[in-house]
Design a protein around this motif. Structure first.
Motif, PDB file in Angstrom:
ATOM      1  N   GLY A 217      42.115  38.805   5.555  1.00 12.68           N
ATOM      2  CA  GLY A 217      41.431  40.079   5.358  1.00 12.68           C
ATOM      3  C   GLY A 217      40.175  40.197   6.198  1.00 12.68           C
ATOM      4  O   GLY A 217      39.870  41.261   6.739  1.00 12.68           O
ATOM      5  N   LYS A 218      39.430  39.083   6.345  1.00 12.77           N
ATOM      6  CA  LYS A 218      38.203  39.122   7.142  1.00 12.77           C
ATOM      7  C   LYS A 218      38.521  39.330   8.620  1.00 12.77           C
ATOM      8  O   LYS A 218      37.811  40.079   9.311  1.00 12.77           O
ATOM      9  N   PHE A 219      39.574  38.695   9.126  1.00 18.20           N
ATOM     10  CA  PHE A 219      39.975  38.928  10.514  1.00 18.20           C
ATOM     11  C   PHE A 219      40.364  40.394  10.719  1.00 18.20           C
ATOM     12  O   PHE A 219      39.972  41.016  11.708  1.00 18.20           O
ATOM     13  N   ILE A 220      41.137  40.937   9.792  1.00 17.49           N
ATOM     14  CA  ILE A 220      41.541  42.345   9.903  1.00 17.49           C
ATOM     15  C   ILE A 220      40.320  43.255   9.841  1.00 17.49           C
ATOM     16  O   ILE A 220      40.197  44.229  10.604  1.00 17.49           O
ATOM     17  N   GLU A 221      39.379  42.938   8.946  1.00 18.17           N
ATOM     18  CA  GLU A 221      38.173  43.755   8.815  1.00 18.17           C
ATOM     19  C   GLU A 221      37.352  43.720  10.104  1.00 18.17           C
ATOM     20  O   GLU A 221      36.846  44.764  10.558  1.00 18.17           O
ATOM     21  N   ILE A 222      37.204  42.536  10.702  1.00 21.50           N
ATOM     22  CA  ILE A 222      36.439  42.427  11.946  1.00 21.50           C
ATOM     23  C   ILE A 222      37.070  43.287  13.036  1.00 21.50           C
ATOM     24  O   ILE A 222      36.373  44.037  13.740  1.00 21.50           O
ATOM     25  N   VAL A 223      38.399  43.205  13.169  1.00 16.24           N
ATOM     26  CA  VAL A 223      39.088  43.968  14.222  1.00 16.24           C
ATOM     27  C   VAL A 223      38.939  45.472  13.986  1.00 16.24           C
ATOM     28  O   VAL A 223      38.599  46.238  14.905  1.00 16.24           O
ATOM     29  N   ILE A 224      39.177  45.914  12.742  1.00 14.68           N
ATOM     30  CA  ILE A 224      39.113  47.354  12.450  1.00 14.68           C
ATOM     31  C   ILE A 224      37.691  47.879  12.655  1.00 14.68           C
ATOM     32  O   ILE A 224      37.483  48.916  13.313  1.00 14.68           O
ATOM     33  N   LEU A 243      29.672  45.741  23.675  1.00 18.02           N
ATOM     34  CA  LEU A 243      28.777  44.705  23.162  1.00 18.02           C
ATOM     35  C   LEU A 243      28.295  45.044  21.753  1.00 18.02           C
ATOM     36  O   LEU A 243      28.306  44.190  20.851  1.00 18.02           O
ATOM     37  N   LEU A 244      27.898  46.297  21.537  1.00 20.53           N
ATOM     38  CA  LEU A 244      27.420  46.706  20.217  1.00 20.53           C
ATOM     39  C   LEU A 244      28.555  46.686  19.191  1.00 20.53           C
ATOM     40  O   LEU A 244      28.342  46.315  18.027  1.00 20.53           O
ATOM     41  N   ALA A 245      29.768  47.078  19.606  1.00 21.97           N
ATOM     42  CA  ALA A 245      30.906  47.053  18.682  1.00 21.97           C
ATOM     43  C   ALA A 245      31.236  45.630  18.263  1.00 21.97           C
ATOM     44  O   ALA A 245      31.584  45.378  17.099  1.00 21.97           O
ATOM     45  N   LEU A 246      31.119  44.682  19.196  1.00 24.79           N
ATOM     46  CA  LEU A 246      31.350  43.279  18.844  1.00 24.79           C
ATOM     47  C   LEU A 246      30.309  42.793  17.841  1.00 24.79           C
ATOM     48  O   LEU A 246      30.635  42.069  16.894  1.00 24.79           O
ATOM     49  N   ILE A 247      29.053  43.187  18.033  1.00 22.51           N
ATOM     50  CA  ILE A 247      27.994  42.810  17.088  1.00 22.51           C
ATOM     51  C   ILE A 247      28.292  43.367  15.703  1.00 22.51           C
ATOM     52  O   ILE A 247      28.167  42.668  14.687  1.00 22.51           O
ATOM     53  N   VAL A 248      28.692  44.643  15.641  1.00 27.03           N
ATOM     54  CA  VAL A 248      28.992  45.261  14.346  1.00 27.03           C
ATOM     55  C   VAL A 248      30.195  44.589  13.703  1.00 27.03           C
ATOM     56  O   VAL A 248      30.215  44.343  12.492  1.00 27.03           O
ATOM     57  N   GLY A 249      31.231  44.280  14.508  1.00 27.18           N
ATOM     58  CA  GLY A 249      32.400  43.616  13.944  1.00 27.18           C
ATOM     59  C   GLY A 249      32.077  42.253  13.364  1.00 27.18           C
ATOM     60  O   GLY A 249      32.499  41.912  12.259  1.00 27.18           O
ATOM     61  N   LEU A 250      31.278  41.457  14.089  1.00 32.12           N
ATOM     62  CA  LEU A 250      30.919  40.127  13.595  1.00 32.12           C
ATOM     63  C   LEU A 250      29.924  40.197  12.445  1.00 32.12           C
ATOM     64  O   LEU A 250      29.801  39.235  11.677  1.00 32.12           O
ATOM     65  N   SER A 251      29.225  41.317  12.312  1.00 27.47           N
ATOM     66  CA  SER A 251      28.233  41.426  11.231  1.00 27.47           C
ATOM     67  C   SER A 251      28.879  41.403   9.851  1.00 27.47           C
ATOM     68  O   SER A 251      28.200  41.089   8.868  1.00 27.47           O
ATOM     69  N   VAL A 252      30.181  41.731   9.761  1.00 30.05           N
ATOM     70  CA  VAL A 252      30.822  41.735   8.443  1.00 30.05           C
ATOM     71  C   VAL A 252      31.023  40.315   7.919  1.00 30.05           C
ATOM     72  O   VAL A 252      31.382  40.136   6.748  1.00 30.05           O
ATOM     73  N   LEU A 253      30.795  39.301   8.776  1.00 25.50           N
ATOM     74  CA  LEU A 253      30.906  37.923   8.308  1.00 25.50           C
ATOM     75  C   LEU A 253      29.844  37.605   7.272  1.00 25.50           C
ATOM     76  O   LEU A 253      30.050  36.748   6.399  1.00 25.50           O
ATOM     77  N   VAL A 254      28.688  38.261   7.389  1.00 23.89           N
ATOM     78  CA  VAL A 254      27.581  38.006   6.455  1.00 23.89           C
ATOM     79  C   VAL A 254      27.414  39.239   5.584  1.00 23.89           C
ATOM     80  O   VAL A 254      26.827  40.240   6.027  1.00 23.89           O
ATOM     81  N   PRO A 255      27.944  39.214   4.363  1.00 26.37           N
ATOM     82  CA  PRO A 255      27.840  40.410   3.513  1.00 26.37           C
ATOM     83  C   PRO A 255      26.392  40.812   3.272  1.00 26.37           C
ATOM     84  O   PRO A 255      25.503  39.962   3.169  1.00 26.37           O
ATOM     85  N   TYR A 256      26.181  42.133   3.202  1.00 31.23           N
ATOM     86  CA  TYR A 256      24.890  42.726   2.888  1.00 31.23           C
ATOM     87  C   TYR A 256      23.875  42.526   4.020  1.00 31.23           C
ATOM     88  O   TYR A 256      23.261  43.477   4.494  1.00 31.23           O
ATOM     89  N   ILE A 257      23.669  41.280   4.460  1.00 31.76           N
ATOM     90  CA  ILE A 257      22.648  40.995   5.462  1.00 31.76           C
ATOM     91  C   ILE A 257      23.108  41.433   6.847  1.00 31.76           C
ATOM     92  O   ILE A 257      22.330  41.976   7.633  1.00 31.76           O
ATOM     93  N   ILE A 330      28.948  30.133   7.965  1.00 33.77           N
ATOM     94  CA  ILE A 330      28.820  31.524   7.530  1.00 33.77           C
ATOM     95  C   ILE A 330      30.190  32.131   7.259  1.00 33.77           C
ATOM     96  O   ILE A 330      30.403  32.822   6.261  1.00 33.77           O
ATOM     97  N   PHE A 331      31.146  31.857   8.171  1.00 33.99           N
ATOM     98  CA  PHE A 331      32.473  32.442   8.031  1.00 33.99           C
ATOM     99  C   PHE A 331      33.166  31.962   6.758  1.00 33.99           C
ATOM    100  O   PHE A 331      33.817  32.743   6.052  1.00 33.99           O
ATOM    101  N   PHE A 332      33.026  30.669   6.446  1.00 35.45           N
ATOM    102  CA  PHE A 332      33.719  30.107   5.286  1.00 35.45           C
ATOM    103  C   PHE A 332      32.816  29.985   4.063  1.00 35.45           C
ATOM    104  O   PHE A 332      33.168  29.274   3.112  1.00 35.45           O
ATOM    105  N   ALA A 333      31.670  30.651   4.078  1.00 33.06           N
ATOM    106  CA  ALA A 333      30.757  30.545   2.940  1.00 33.06           C
ATOM    107  C   ALA A 333      31.406  31.052   1.653  1.00 33.06           C
ATOM    108  O   ALA A 333      31.324  30.402   0.600  1.00 33.06           O
ATOM    109  N   ILE A 334      32.062  32.213   1.724  1.00 32.31           N
ATOM    110  CA  ILE A 334      32.673  32.776   0.516  1.00 32.31           C
ATOM    111  C   ILE A 334      33.862  31.946   0.051  1.00 32.31           C
ATOM    112  O   ILE A 334      33.985  31.652  -1.150  1.00 32.31           O
TER     113      ILE A 334
END
Length: 365
Positions: A217-224, A243-257, A330-334
């Motif tokens: 689900g996290k991989f799918i969320e990052i791509v979408i 570049l900005l889209a990649l930053i936003v996609g990777l930002s979902v790895l850290v919830p809230y922050i 960070i990726f496997f924290a949850i």
């Protein structure tokens, strides 16, 4: 109660079961292997994670009636296609935009000075010329330091080219054989474990679906999120959209922050490009809508109740495991926090048996 008596009580309560002792030993050995040999075994762990993610697709194709070898071949070809797309198209495009951004640092500093002067004219009692000069000086130093670090990184990466080649060759080979010989490898691992493993089996089945659903689900969320962000930024004419889209996609790895941190570069690029105009406002509104849809629509659809953790527990897990293992922490924290929660609830507890010296004396009838 003395410390010795307390330790006896804890051992009697939590380690009276032989399987609990074995499981505790396995967890300690696994942690030591990761801490001591993590960098050496990094290609293996990377391949293991990728194979774990791809196994869902193989199982789905098998349920559709395809032989396992054919299913493995199709999923592996899809994986290679995605890997080549990232290596040959996406990453060079991101690197070029990053290099272009570094080259434009002097121009960006000039634009930022103009914007700050506009703010000073609007709010003269809050922003002074001395503050503007300090901000510009600090920003120039930070940008220069960032440029030197990126240049050093690019030069150092030439020396680690062999390591990149090893990853690109070794990881796909490991992924293929992990998918192809999955049953044989699992059977070998099970043969090393004791025959009595009810506790380990219960924890594994409890964690398997949760971790698998989370990672996929996290991989799918990052791509979408990355793709939708790129389309949005490109449609609004925002520079460095990839570049900005990649930053936003990777930002979902850290919830809230992550969402809050990703706001800063987007606001900076939009402000320096469009100024404090309606166009800048449209970019920020579009980004806010995207984050709202991700948190209130996409995340519930992808994860549902698979991970039921309190937000405080999630943030603590991100801070703790991220501090230990960096990006992968960070990726496997949850998932790791979910594993700890499953262990806490599934671990056998003996509330009846106490050490002999703590057993109450039997009164005579």
């Amino acid at each position: 109660m003395t410390f010795k008596a307390l330790m006896k009580r804890l051992v009697s309560r939590y380690f009276s079961d032989e399987e609990a002792i074995v499981l505790g030993g396995l967890l300690i050995v696994g942690l030591l292997v990761v801490l001591l040999f993590g960098s050496m075994l990094a290609p293996f762990f990377t391949a293991l994670i990728i194979a774990f993610v791809l196994q869902g697709g193989v199982s789905w194709l098998e349920r559709c009636g395809l032989p396992r070898l054919v299913a493995v071949g199709l999923i592996f070809i899809l994986f290679l296609g995605v890997l080549l797309t990232l290596a040959l198209i996406v990453l060079p495009l991101v690197w070029n935009q990053l290099a272009h951004l570094i080259q434009e640092i002097p121009d960006l500093l000039g634009r930022s000075r103009i914007l700050l002067e506009e703010l000073r004219d609007r709010y003269p009692t809050i922003i002074t010329p001395d503050q503007i000069q300090r901000w510009i000086s600090t920003a120039g130093n930070e940008f220069s330091l960032l440029g030197r670090r990126l240049l050093s990184l690019s030069l150092n990466s030439l020396g680690s080219l062999l390591g990149v080649v090893i990853y690109l060759v070794l990881v796909p080979i490991l992924v293929f054989f992990m998918l192809k010989d999955r049953e044989r490898l699992i059977g070998f691992l099970l043969s090393l474990l004791p025959k009595k493993r009810d506790l380990m089996t219960r924890i594994w089945w409890e964690m398997d679906d949760q971790i698998a659903n989370f990672i996929r689900g996290k991989f799918i969320e990052i791509v979408i999120v990355a793709v939708v962000s790129w389309v949005t930024f490109w449609a609004l004419g925002l520079p460095y959209a990839t570049l900005l889209a990649l930053i936003v996609g990777l930002s979902v790895l850290v919830p809230y922050i992550g969402a809050a941190v990703a706001t800063l570069p987007i606001a900076a690029v939009a402000g320096l490009t469009f100024g404090f105009s309606d166009h800048f406002l449209w970019v920020m509104v579009a980004y806010a809508i995207l984050q709202a849809l991700d948190g209130n629509v996409l995340v519930p659809v992808l994860f549902s109740e698979a991970v039921n953790l309190h937000p405080v527990a999630i943030i603590l897990a991100v801070l703790f495991f991220g501090g230990i293992w960096g990006f992968w922490g960070i990726f496997f924290a949850i998932p790791l926090a979910t594993l700890l929660k499953a262990l806490m609830f599934a671990w056998p507890r003996n509330r009846d048996r106490l050490p002999p010296e703590e057993m109450p004396e039997q009164g005579s009838s």
